[in-house]
Design an enzyme around this catalytic site. Sequence first.
Site, PDB file in Angstrom:
ATOM      1  N   CYS A   1      37.927 175.982  32.392  1.00 49.74           N
ATOM      2  CA  CYS A   1      37.388 177.150  31.701  1.00 49.74           C
ATOM      3  C   CYS A   1      37.336 178.333  32.672  1.00 49.74           C
ATOM      4  CB  CYS A   1      35.994 176.852  31.165  1.00 49.74           C
ATOM      5  SG  CYS A   1      35.155 178.321  30.523  1.00 49.74           S
TER       6      CYS A   1
ATOM      7  N   CYS B   1      35.761 177.818  27.267  1.00 48.21           N
ATOM      8  CA  CYS B   1      35.120 176.789  26.451  1.00 48.21           C
ATOM      9  C   CYS B   1      34.994 177.257  25.005  1.00 48.21           C
ATOM     10  CB  CYS B   1      33.710 176.500  26.964  1.00 48.21           C
ATOM     11  SG  CYS B   1      33.655 175.638  28.532  1.00 48.21           S
TER      12      CYS B   1
ATOM     13  N   GLY C   1      31.010 155.886   5.736  1.00 47.68           N
ATOM     14  CA  GLY C   1      32.392 156.307   5.509  1.00 47.68           C
ATOM     15  C   GLY C   1      32.789 156.386   4.047  1.00 47.68           C
TER      16      GLY C   1
ATOM     17  N   CYS D   1      33.284 179.169  33.169  1.00 45.22           N
ATOM     18  CA  CYS D   1      32.315 178.260  33.786  1.00 45.22           C
ATOM     19  C   CYS D   1      32.982 177.167  34.613  1.00 45.22           C
ATOM     20  CB  CYS D   1      31.413 177.637  32.720  1.00 45.22           C
ATOM     21  SG  CYS D   1      32.215 176.345  31.750  1.00 45.22           S
TER      22      CYS D   1
ATOM     23  N   CYS E   1      29.089 176.466  27.601  1.00 43.23           N
ATOM     24  CA  CYS E   1      29.636 177.377  28.613  1.00 43.23           C
ATOM     25  C   CYS E   1      28.518 178.242  29.223  1.00 43.23           C
ATOM     26  CB  CYS E   1      30.704 178.253  27.978  1.00 43.23           C
ATOM     27  SG  CYS E   1      31.774 179.104  29.149  1.00 43.23           S
TER      28      CYS E   1
END
Lengths: 366, 295
Positions: free
Chosen positions: B251, B276, B42, B254, B282
């Site tokens: 979606c 998606c 970080g 899909c 997808c």
Amino acid sequence: MYVAVKGGAEAIANSLQLLAQTRRGDPQAADLGVAQIREQLGLAVDRVMAEGALYDRELAALALKQACGDVQEAVFLLRAYRTTLPRFGYARAVDTQAMAVRRRISATYKDLPGGQVLGPSFDYTQRLLDFQLLADGEAPAAPEDAEDPVAPTMPGVLQHLDRDGLIEPSPADDATETPADVTRAPVTYPAGRDTWLQMLARGDEGYLLALAYSTQRGYGNAHPFAGEIRLGEVAVGFVPEELGFEVEIAEVTLTECQMINQFQGSEAAPPQFTRGYGLTFGHNERKAMSMALVDRALRSRELGEQLVAPAQDQEFVLAHSDNVEASGFVQHLKLPHYVDFQSELVMLRELRRRFHESRYTREAAE
Amino acid sequence: MSAHADSLAAAQTVEGYNFAYLDEQTKRMIRRSLLKAVAIPGYQVPFASREMPLPYGWGTGGIQVTASILGACDTLKVIDQGADDTTNAVNIRAFFARTAGVATTTRTEEASVIQTRHRIPETPLTDQQILVYQVPIPEPLRWLEPRERETRMLHALGEYGLMQVSLYEDIAQHGRIAKTYNYPVQVSGGYIMAPSPIPKFDNPKLHRNPALQLFGAGREKRIYAVPPYTDVRSLDFDDYPFDVEHWDTACALCGATDSYLDEIVTDDAGGRRYVCSDSDYCDRRRQAGDTGAAR
């Protein structure tokens, strides 16, 4: 049915082809030679070299041609080439006092040793369009030689003030200390003057011009005089390790500006003039003067002056000076942001739903 | 990470340039910064970012990181907005195909290195993969304090009160934390980090991810990292816990209900459908026989 909204390789290839065609323009007009750009658009070439931080007139002219004359795009092309070049060492500091001067003017003395040498400049033109240039231009004749030829080297104007202690001394020329290199180490703040002078030398001319202008209009406390502006050629010396002595490896054209500024004095220092310094590749007085004004503004902290204006704010000035960085980041907004935008839409709809719900509840209660 | 020998062994694909564009000295400098970044999760490591032949803000940081870790045997996937076929992803993938000649793929599980802008793939990553993020503004405190000198001090002291107050102000004003993307996280209980502008939907995937996550900010000249299996906590309050985006719909292609959805405007009468954002996810679901049409 669902239509493809995302681009593809074929679309990119076609866009590139269109760009190439647009760059060439009407094929009835003659193709523009790189030599023509180098010789006849010399100031554009100089600007691209200065901000591209690479002294190569040929490549700068090529970059301008490739970029359809877009100066910042040309700067970017040159930088992206420069970054791949190996670094084999650092040249000796150039001696601008030993410059073969083509132009040298001072606004602080009417006459001085060496004289005022006007050289080539727009300063004394009337800005009237010359329609003769629409026709094929004939090569203009050279002016007659002056009775007194320009001295081979010319002492700097500021040394006349230096002698009397009226101006702060120039920082000692410490050749043993390797200066910062902003292309090899990330800049950290507060940055030293070597760092910021490098950044200003590479910085965008328009940006520096605006900042310099702001110091003249009360945002900052500048009372500048153009002590000296000189243009000419200087030799670049380099000491190869295996030789151990200095050899001349190049001659470059430089524009230098020494700005003289008032200084009220402090407890530690008597009232005296102070310096602002500007130096660029090629012929570029606007940039050199702007740089000198901004350099002086950035010295405010060191000189104990009040920090009140944008041009005195080191992080603000330096972090936004590079037009390759700025242009890239501003224009990245053209990249798709569907995902983040969708995230904002979801949030906004939720916030609006709550807003209307709570208003409905309020109204029902009333 | 790739061995030096890999790079040297590979044929130069574009004449005049080193394997993966950057010279080996630059790569070494970047790898050193990467090692430091991994050692201090970080923490934003300053590095001598180079000019790249793509514009700043278009992924120069991610490209430099990818160029430095790429070996000849790697398989590269590049996504933008979750999709492999967005113009910038196409361009960057073509750049590495030209300069490094590495294999490229759109399938998440086939890639050893994935460079991404704004998303984390829906398909879970493994400890054999590296995810490289393109980062525009690496400093999570930038909007609260624009000066580098100050923010470095705040990080050094772990003085994150400013950020807490900013989240609290959201709650006071909007009744919730109104940050939607680039949602700040705390890494391994230490530094607060900008996860790059991924939607907060993706934040839970940062946490204890088996893959090595590297972040490159070219214009800002910073590199940082989240090592594999590292704790990454999205900032919140006990009474206002972190939450992600939800959709009422699946979606349209899909039928996935667990993926981040892009909104597609289908006509000028307010019609829209949701699909998606992760195009590979997808496609794979549709190949497996899932369909959104039936729902």
